[in-house]
Design a protein around this motif. Structure first.
Motif, PDB file in Angstrom:
ATOM      1  N   VAL A 147      46.300  37.485  40.663  1.00  0.00           N
ATOM      2  CA  VAL A 147      46.920  36.336  39.556  1.00  0.00           C
ATOM      3  C   VAL A 147      46.456  35.169  40.249  1.00  0.00           C
ATOM      4  O   VAL A 147      46.594  34.897  41.361  1.00  0.00           O
ATOM      5  CB  VAL A 147      48.385  36.535  39.864  1.00  0.00           C
ATOM      6  N   LEU A 148      46.094  34.290  39.428  1.00  0.00           N
ATOM      7  CA  LEU A 148      45.669  32.889  39.473  1.00  0.00           C
ATOM      8  C   LEU A 148      46.487  31.990  38.913  1.00  0.00           C
ATOM      9  O   LEU A 148      47.303  32.159  38.019  1.00  0.00           O
ATOM     10  CB  LEU A 148      44.247  32.705  39.036  1.00  0.00           C
ATOM     11  N   ARG A 149      46.466  30.538  39.172  1.00  0.00           N
ATOM     12  CA  ARG A 149      47.184  29.916  38.591  1.00  0.00           C
ATOM     13  C   ARG A 149      46.193  28.604  38.086  1.00  0.00           C
ATOM     14  O   ARG A 149      45.254  28.124  38.834  1.00  0.00           O
ATOM     15  CB  ARG A 149      48.177  29.070  39.317  1.00  0.00           C
ATOM     16  N   LEU A 150      46.609  28.285  37.018  1.00  0.00           N
ATOM     17  CA  LEU A 150      45.490  27.007  36.297  1.00  0.00           C
ATOM     18  C   LEU A 150      46.267  26.120  35.581  1.00  0.00           C
ATOM     19  O   LEU A 150      47.286  26.255  35.205  1.00  0.00           O
ATOM     20  CB  LEU A 150      44.446  27.768  35.186  1.00  0.00           C
ATOM     21  N   ASP A 162      40.636  40.524  35.555  1.00  0.00           N
ATOM     22  CA  ASP A 162      40.433  41.942  35.959  1.00  0.00           C
ATOM     23  C   ASP A 162      40.077  42.062  37.325  1.00  0.00           C
ATOM     24  O   ASP A 162      40.936  42.927  38.048  1.00  0.00           O
ATOM     25  CB  ASP A 162      39.495  42.679  34.956  1.00  0.00           C
ATOM     26  N   ILE A 163      39.233  41.661  37.743  1.00  0.00           N
ATOM     27  CA  ILE A 163      38.736  41.651  39.254  1.00  0.00           C
ATOM     28  C   ILE A 163      38.206  40.459  39.719  1.00  0.00           C
ATOM     29  O   ILE A 163      37.612  39.548  39.008  1.00  0.00           O
ATOM     30  CB  ILE A 163      37.521  42.712  39.193  1.00  0.00           C
ATOM     31  N   ILE A 164      38.388  40.170  40.969  1.00  0.00           N
ATOM     32  CA  ILE A 164      37.369  39.036  41.425  1.00  0.00           C
ATOM     33  C   ILE A 164      36.777  39.727  42.537  1.00  0.00           C
ATOM     34  O   ILE A 164      37.211  40.503  43.452  1.00  0.00           O
ATOM     35  CB  ILE A 164      38.562  37.854  42.330  1.00  0.00           C
ATOM     36  N   ALA A 165      35.577  39.418  42.740  1.00  0.00           N
ATOM     37  CA  ALA A 165      34.797  40.038  43.679  1.00  0.00           C
ATOM     38  C   ALA A 165      34.124  38.924  44.685  1.00  0.00           C
ATOM     39  O   ALA A 165      33.908  37.777  44.079  1.00  0.00           O
ATOM     40  CB  ALA A 165      33.486  40.646  42.954  1.00  0.00           C
ATOM     41  N   LEU A 196      33.174  35.555  27.823  1.00  0.00           N
ATOM     42  CA  LEU A 196      32.627  34.598  28.859  1.00  0.00           C
ATOM     43  C   LEU A 196      33.628  33.219  28.671  1.00  0.00           C
ATOM     44  O   LEU A 196      33.824  32.602  29.910  1.00  0.00           O
ATOM     45  CB  LEU A 196      31.089  34.213  28.548  1.00  0.00           C
ATOM     46  N   THR A 197      34.019  33.012  27.686  1.00  0.00           N
ATOM     47  CA  THR A 197      35.350  31.896  27.701  1.00  0.00           C
ATOM     48  C   THR A 197      36.255  32.347  28.249  1.00  0.00           C
ATOM     49  O   THR A 197      36.905  31.449  29.092  1.00  0.00           O
ATOM     50  CB  THR A 197      35.425  31.433  26.220  1.00  0.00           C
ATOM     51  N   GLN A 198      36.871  33.764  28.055  1.00  0.00           N
ATOM     52  CA  GLN A 198      38.019  33.972  28.892  1.00  0.00           C
ATOM     53  C   GLN A 198      37.629  34.053  30.556  1.00  0.00           C
ATOM     54  O   GLN A 198      38.453  33.418  31.307  1.00  0.00           O
ATOM     55  CB  GLN A 198      38.422  35.404  28.464  1.00  0.00           C
ATOM     56  N   ALA A 199      36.534  34.402  30.812  1.00  0.00           N
ATOM     57  CA  ALA A 199      36.129  34.572  32.085  1.00  0.00           C
ATOM     58  C   ALA A 199      36.177  32.948  32.599  1.00  0.00           C
ATOM     59  O   ALA A 199      36.279  32.735  33.996  1.00  0.00           O
ATOM     60  CB  ALA A 199      34.943  35.241  32.330  1.00  0.00           C
ATOM     61  N   ALA A 200      35.736  31.958  31.881  1.00  0.00           N
ATOM     62  CA  ALA A 200      35.492  30.663  32.415  1.00  0.00           C
ATOM     63  C   ALA A 200      37.006  30.218  32.899  1.00  0.00           C
ATOM     64  O   ALA A 200      36.908  29.429  33.842  1.00  0.00           O
ATOM     65  CB  ALA A 200      35.089  29.886  31.158  1.00  0.00           C
ATOM     66  N   ALA A 201      38.050  30.928  32.115  1.00  0.00           N
ATOM     67  CA  ALA A 201      39.208  30.106  32.596  1.00  0.00           C
ATOM     68  C   ALA A 201      39.650  30.575  34.093  1.00  0.00           C
ATOM     69  O   ALA A 201      40.311  29.742  34.604  1.00  0.00           O
ATOM     70  CB  ALA A 201      40.472  30.534  31.527  1.00  0.00           C
ATOM     71  N   TYR A 202      39.143  31.755  34.392  1.00  0.00           N
ATOM     72  CA  TYR A 202      39.439  32.398  35.619  1.00  0.00           C
ATOM     73  C   TYR A 202      38.631  31.846  36.799  1.00  0.00           C
ATOM     74  O   TYR A 202      38.893  31.389  37.714  1.00  0.00           O
ATOM     75  CB  TYR A 202      39.058  34.018  35.647  1.00  0.00           C
ATOM     76  N   VAL A 203      37.317  31.216  36.359  1.00  0.00           N
ATOM     77  CA  VAL A 203      36.639  30.710  37.071  1.00  0.00           C
ATOM     78  C   VAL A 203      37.201  29.016  37.541  1.00  0.00           C
ATOM     79  O   VAL A 203      37.212  28.628  38.833  1.00  0.00           O
ATOM     80  CB  VAL A 203      35.125  30.301  36.521  1.00  0.00           C
ATOM     81  N   LEU A 204      37.688  28.568  36.509  1.00  0.00           N
ATOM     82  CA  LEU A 204      38.319  27.145  36.847  1.00  0.00           C
ATOM     83  C   LEU A 204      39.509  27.473  37.672  1.00  0.00           C
ATOM     84  O   LEU A 204      39.880  26.452  38.514  1.00  0.00           O
ATOM     85  CB  LEU A 204      38.601  26.593  35.448  1.00  0.00           C
TER      86      LEU A 204
END
Ligand code: SF4
Length: 381
Positions: A147-150, A162-165, A196-204
């Protein structure tokens, strides 16, 4: 509880907040100018429940079959402590076997299936910072259900990739498991872009976490791994994608979002989107009151809304009833910038309305178009 949280709680009523998720953040890039959506998402309103109570079609609702298929695929990939996933990521990220292990953050310090979000976020944060600082010899390289916070519009949103590697050298990758297929190495481009846009939120969000501990944000890779069914089978395949463009776009849109307190300050006193569920949990709020509450926040309807927003049919009907130019499409609205309604455009054309200085050019263009239309009609008569 902060005063901001209290205000959001009043707007939401008794319902628990629906957190921002990958889908809602991806939707920001699709319609960043919509105050209505920005506010409802920040408040955590269940827009699907709202649409259902208003008796509207729900364009984003997935069939139970599709949901079950997606869930079954995710379970297959992460079964047995990520056993099917590990070799795929080992190959995609060039990890050596000794570097790969797995931890599920879903049940932290609890026998429940899901531990509270904040506890899981604290655990995720501690694991990631520990790895990033190499404070321990912790060999874990996969975090499942982190769980991340943005920060979104000045408010904290919780996100669940889903996963952070991560590798031993501390480079983090976001891994998304998606049930749409990759056929001969090629996913559907629209679905891949959305993923990829969804994943971009996780990257940020991951970068925000590292920055909060004075760590360099470039330790979160732009390369995102999508895990999808291969060809027409249920066998998973992992493909690395560069998400640089999506990360940049999302970052820009997040920066442009109106700050939440500004939106809240514009609301009339007493506004609430509370569905007022009764003892059987069915909404009891009169629909007219909800429609009036929605009308207090400015929408920015485009026909594309139906691809990313549960309220698309409400906002479309509203735009049509008000004769707004956006009901004719984003292109028409953009071409008629400065003219909000179809009635105004028609009045400018037939001279019932005198154009303002800003409207002179567009009025000339409209009259020219109208002459061509009239000529064509005469020719075809
Ligand atoms: S459907 Fe309505 S609320 Fe949703 S993004 Fe479009 S205009 Fe905004």
């Amino acid at each position: 509880m902060s005063s901001l949280d209290t205000r959001l709680g009043v707007l939401r009523g008794t319902a628990p907040p629906i957190p921002h998720n990958a889908r809602t953040l991806a939707a920001l890039t699709a319609n960043p100018s919509c105050d209505r959506r920005s506010l409802l998402d920040a408040v955590g309103i269940d827009k699907d429940a709202l649409a259902a109570h208003l008796g509207l079609p729900r364009p984003l609702r997935k069939s139970q079959l599709a949901l079950d298929y997606g869930l079954a695929f995710e379970r297959k990939v992460t079964a047995q402590a990520g056993a099917p996933l590990v070799p795929l990521l080992r190959q995609a990220l060039c990890l050596t076997p000794s570097e790969v292990s797995y931890e599920d953050v879903n049940s932290v310090g609890s026998d429940d299936d899901k531990s509270p979000l904040k506890l899981r976020r604290a655990h995720t944060r501690s694991r990631i910072l520990s790895a990033a600082h190499r404070r321990t010899d912790d060999p874990r390289t996969l975090l499942d259900h982190p769980v991340l916070r943005l920060t979104v519009a000045g408010h904290q949103a919780y996100l669940e990739p889903d996963i952070i590697a991560f590798q031993r050298d501390g480079l983090f990758h976001v891994v998304e498991i998606k049930s749409f297929p990759v056929i001969h190495g090629q996913p559907d481009p629209i679905k891949a872009n959305a993923a990829l846009t969804q994943a971009a939120a996780y990257v940020l969000a991951l970068r925000e976490l590292l920055a909060s501990d004075d760590l360099p944000t470039d330790r979160v890779s732009d390369t995102v791994i999508l895990v999808n069914p291969r060809n027409f089978t249920r066998h998973p395949t992992a493909t690395p994608f560069r998400a640089h463009k999506q990360i940049k776009n999302l970052s820009r849109h997040l920066g442009r979002l109106r700050r939440l307190p500004e939106l809240l300050d514009k609301l009339p006193p007493g506004t609430t989107f509370d569905l007022a569920p009764g003892p059987d949990q069915r909404p009891t709020r009169p629909r007219g009151e909800l429609v009036a509450a929605l009308a207090t926040v400015r929408p920015y309807y485009t026909p594309g809304c139906r691809h990313h927003c549960d309220l698309a049919f409400h906002c479309r009907a509203e735009a049509r009833n008000q004769g707004r130019t956006e009901a004719l499409g984003a292109r028409v609205r953009d071409d008629l910038a400065g003219i909000d309604t179809i009635a105004t455009a028609l009045a400018l054309i037939d001279g019932h309305l005198h154009p303002s200085r800003d409207q002179k050019d567009i009025t000339q263009a409209l009259r020219h178009a109208q002459r061509i239309h009239a000529d064509l009609q005469t020719d075809s008569a």
